[in-house]
Design a protein around this motif. Sequence first.
Motif, short mmCIF file in Angstrom:
data_model
loop_
_atom_site.label_atom_id
_atom_site.label_comp_id
_atom_site.label_asym_id
_atom_site.label_seq_id
_atom_site.Cartn_x
_atom_site.Cartn_y
_atom_site.Cartn_z
N ALA A 136 0.84 -1.20 0.00
CA ALA A 136 0.00 0.00 0.00
C ALA A 136 0.88 1.25 0.00
CB ALA A 136 -0.94 -0.01 1.20
N HIS A 137 1.90 1.26 0.83
CA HIS A 137 2.83 2.38 0.92
C HIS A 137 3.54 2.58 -0.42
CE1 HIS A 137 6.47 4.24 3.25
NE2 HIS A 137 5.62 5.18 2.89
N THR A 138 4.01 1.50 -1.00
CA THR A 138 4.71 1.57 -2.29
C THR A 138 3.81 2.12 -3.38
OG1 THR A 138 6.08 -0.33 -1.69
CG2 THR A 138 5.97 0.24 -4.03
N LEU A 139 2.61 1.57 -3.50
CA LEU A 139 1.70 1.98 -4.57
C LEU A 139 1.28 3.44 -4.42
CD1 LEU A 139 -0.40 -1.27 -4.96
CD2 LEU A 139 1.42 -0.42 -6.47
N MET A 140 1.08 3.90 -3.18
CA MET A 140 0.75 5.33 -2.98
C MET A 140 1.89 6.21 -3.49
SD MET A 140 -1.16 5.77 0.70
CE MET A 140 0.08 4.92 1.66
N ASN A 141 3.12 5.84 -3.14
CA ASN A 141 4.26 6.66 -3.52
C ASN A 141 4.57 6.58 -5.01
OD1 ASN A 141 6.51 6.97 -0.65
ND2 ASN A 141 4.35 7.40 -0.84
N ASN A 193 15.88 13.63 13.03
CA ASN A 193 14.88 12.67 13.51
C ASN A 193 15.42 11.25 13.54
OD1 ASN A 193 13.19 14.81 11.64
ND2 ASN A 193 12.27 14.41 13.64
N PRO A 194 16.52 11.00 14.23
CA PRO A 194 17.07 9.65 14.27
C PRO A 194 16.17 8.65 14.99
CG PRO A 194 18.22 11.05 15.83
CD PRO A 194 17.29 11.94 15.04
N GLU A 195 15.12 9.16 15.62
CA GLU A 195 14.18 8.26 16.32
C GLU A 195 13.37 7.40 15.36
OE1 GLU A 195 11.86 12.15 15.82
OE2 GLU A 195 13.91 11.60 16.27
N TYR A 196 13.32 7.79 14.08
CA TYR A 196 12.63 6.97 13.09
C TYR A 196 13.54 5.80 12.72
CZ TYR A 196 9.08 10.57 12.47
OH TYR A 196 8.07 11.46 12.67
N VAL A 197 13.30 4.69 13.34
CA VAL A 197 14.11 3.49 13.11
C VAL A 197 13.17 2.34 12.78
CG1 VAL A 197 15.77 1.88 14.10
CG2 VAL A 197 15.86 4.30 14.73
N PRO A 198 13.15 1.88 11.57
CA PRO A 198 13.83 2.45 10.41
C PRO A 198 12.94 3.49 9.73
CG PRO A 198 12.79 0.40 9.77
CD PRO A 198 12.51 0.60 11.25
N TYR A 199 13.57 4.31 8.89
CA TYR A 199 12.84 5.25 8.04
C TYR A 199 12.85 4.69 6.63
CZ TYR A 199 11.64 9.13 5.07
OH TYR A 199 11.04 9.90 4.11
N ALA A 200 11.69 4.79 5.96
CA ALA A 200 11.58 4.35 4.57
C ALA A 200 10.43 5.10 3.91
CB ALA A 200 11.34 2.85 4.50
N GLY A 201 10.53 5.27 2.60
CA GLY A 201 9.45 5.88 1.84
C GLY A 201 9.90 7.07 1.03
N LEU A 202 9.09 7.43 0.05
CA LEU A 202 9.41 8.49 -0.91
C LEU A 202 8.60 9.77 -0.70
CD1 LEU A 202 11.22 8.90 -3.47
CD2 LEU A 202 9.22 8.23 -4.81
N SER A 203 7.68 9.77 0.25
CA SER A 203 6.77 10.92 0.36
C SER A 203 7.48 12.23 0.65
CB SER A 203 5.68 10.65 1.40
OG SER A 203 6.24 10.48 2.68
N ALA A 212 -1.85 11.21 11.55
CA ALA A 212 -2.31 10.83 10.21
C ALA A 212 -3.12 9.55 10.32
CB ALA A 212 -1.12 10.66 9.29
N THR A 213 -4.30 9.65 10.90
CA THR A 213 -5.07 8.44 11.21
C THR A 213 -5.54 7.69 9.98
OG1 THR A 213 -7.03 9.85 11.46
CG2 THR A 213 -5.84 9.26 13.47
N LEU A 267 -3.20 2.20 6.46
CA LEU A 267 -2.58 1.59 5.28
C LEU A 267 -1.13 1.18 5.50
CD1 LEU A 267 -3.99 4.01 2.57
CD2 LEU A 267 -4.76 1.69 3.08
N ILE A 268 -0.43 1.88 6.37
CA ILE A 268 0.96 1.51 6.63
C ILE A 268 1.14 1.26 8.13
CG2 ILE A 268 1.88 2.71 4.62
CD1 ILE A 268 2.78 4.97 6.41
N PRO A 269 2.03 0.33 8.47
CA PRO A 269 2.13 -0.12 9.86
C PRO A 269 3.03 0.73 10.77
CG PRO A 269 3.58 -1.42 8.48
CD PRO A 269 2.84 -0.47 7.57
N VAL A 270 3.39 1.92 10.34
CA VAL A 270 4.27 2.77 11.15
C VAL A 270 3.73 4.20 11.13
CG1 VAL A 270 6.34 1.39 10.73
CG2 VAL A 270 5.78 3.26 9.19
#
Length: 178
Positions: A41-46, A85-95, A138-139, A144-147
């Motif tokens: 879902a995350h991939t297709l949105m991006n 924001n190093p607290e995002y472990v892991p960070y991923a995505g293109l948004s 971002a409710t 759609l995404i688990p993070v």
Amino acid sequence: MLCLTALENPLFPLLSLEATRVVSGEVWRLLSANLVHFGWAHTLMNVGALLLCALAFFTEASPTKFSLLLLWCCFAVGMGIFLLNPEYVPYAGLSGALHGLIVAGLLQTRAYPFWVRAVALVLVAVKLGQENSTGYEATDIQQLIPVAVAVESHFYGAIAGVIFAGGDWLLTQLKRNS
């Protein structure tokens, strides 16, 4: 991105952004994290947003210019997350990078009247302000995404888009005057 999502299990841990791994020398994560996602879902949105953005703003841009803009926005977002924001472990995505493409596109395209681009830029600024306000969640997307959505990345990308468009404008002015 679609291939990376299909091969998620072995590649996601090697490509997502984790500040401690970047510090230990895995600097490719600053860019590669933009290419991996938290599921289909995350991939297709991006991917959908990337295609729409390219069609809306960059059909007349050279592939080199578009590639440099995308690379710059991905790097800027990666550095922003790494440093702030190093607290995002892991960070991923293109948004985050997509926000940079949108802002640079609105600043540079001549495909739309000035007032349309100005209104769109104001709407992007309002969105960024709302996302980065205290208590924002971002409710709808969380279903759609688990993070948690890394809304700060959107801001970093938008700033990268402004810097790119400003630099491109400056280079154009310098070429005209020489």
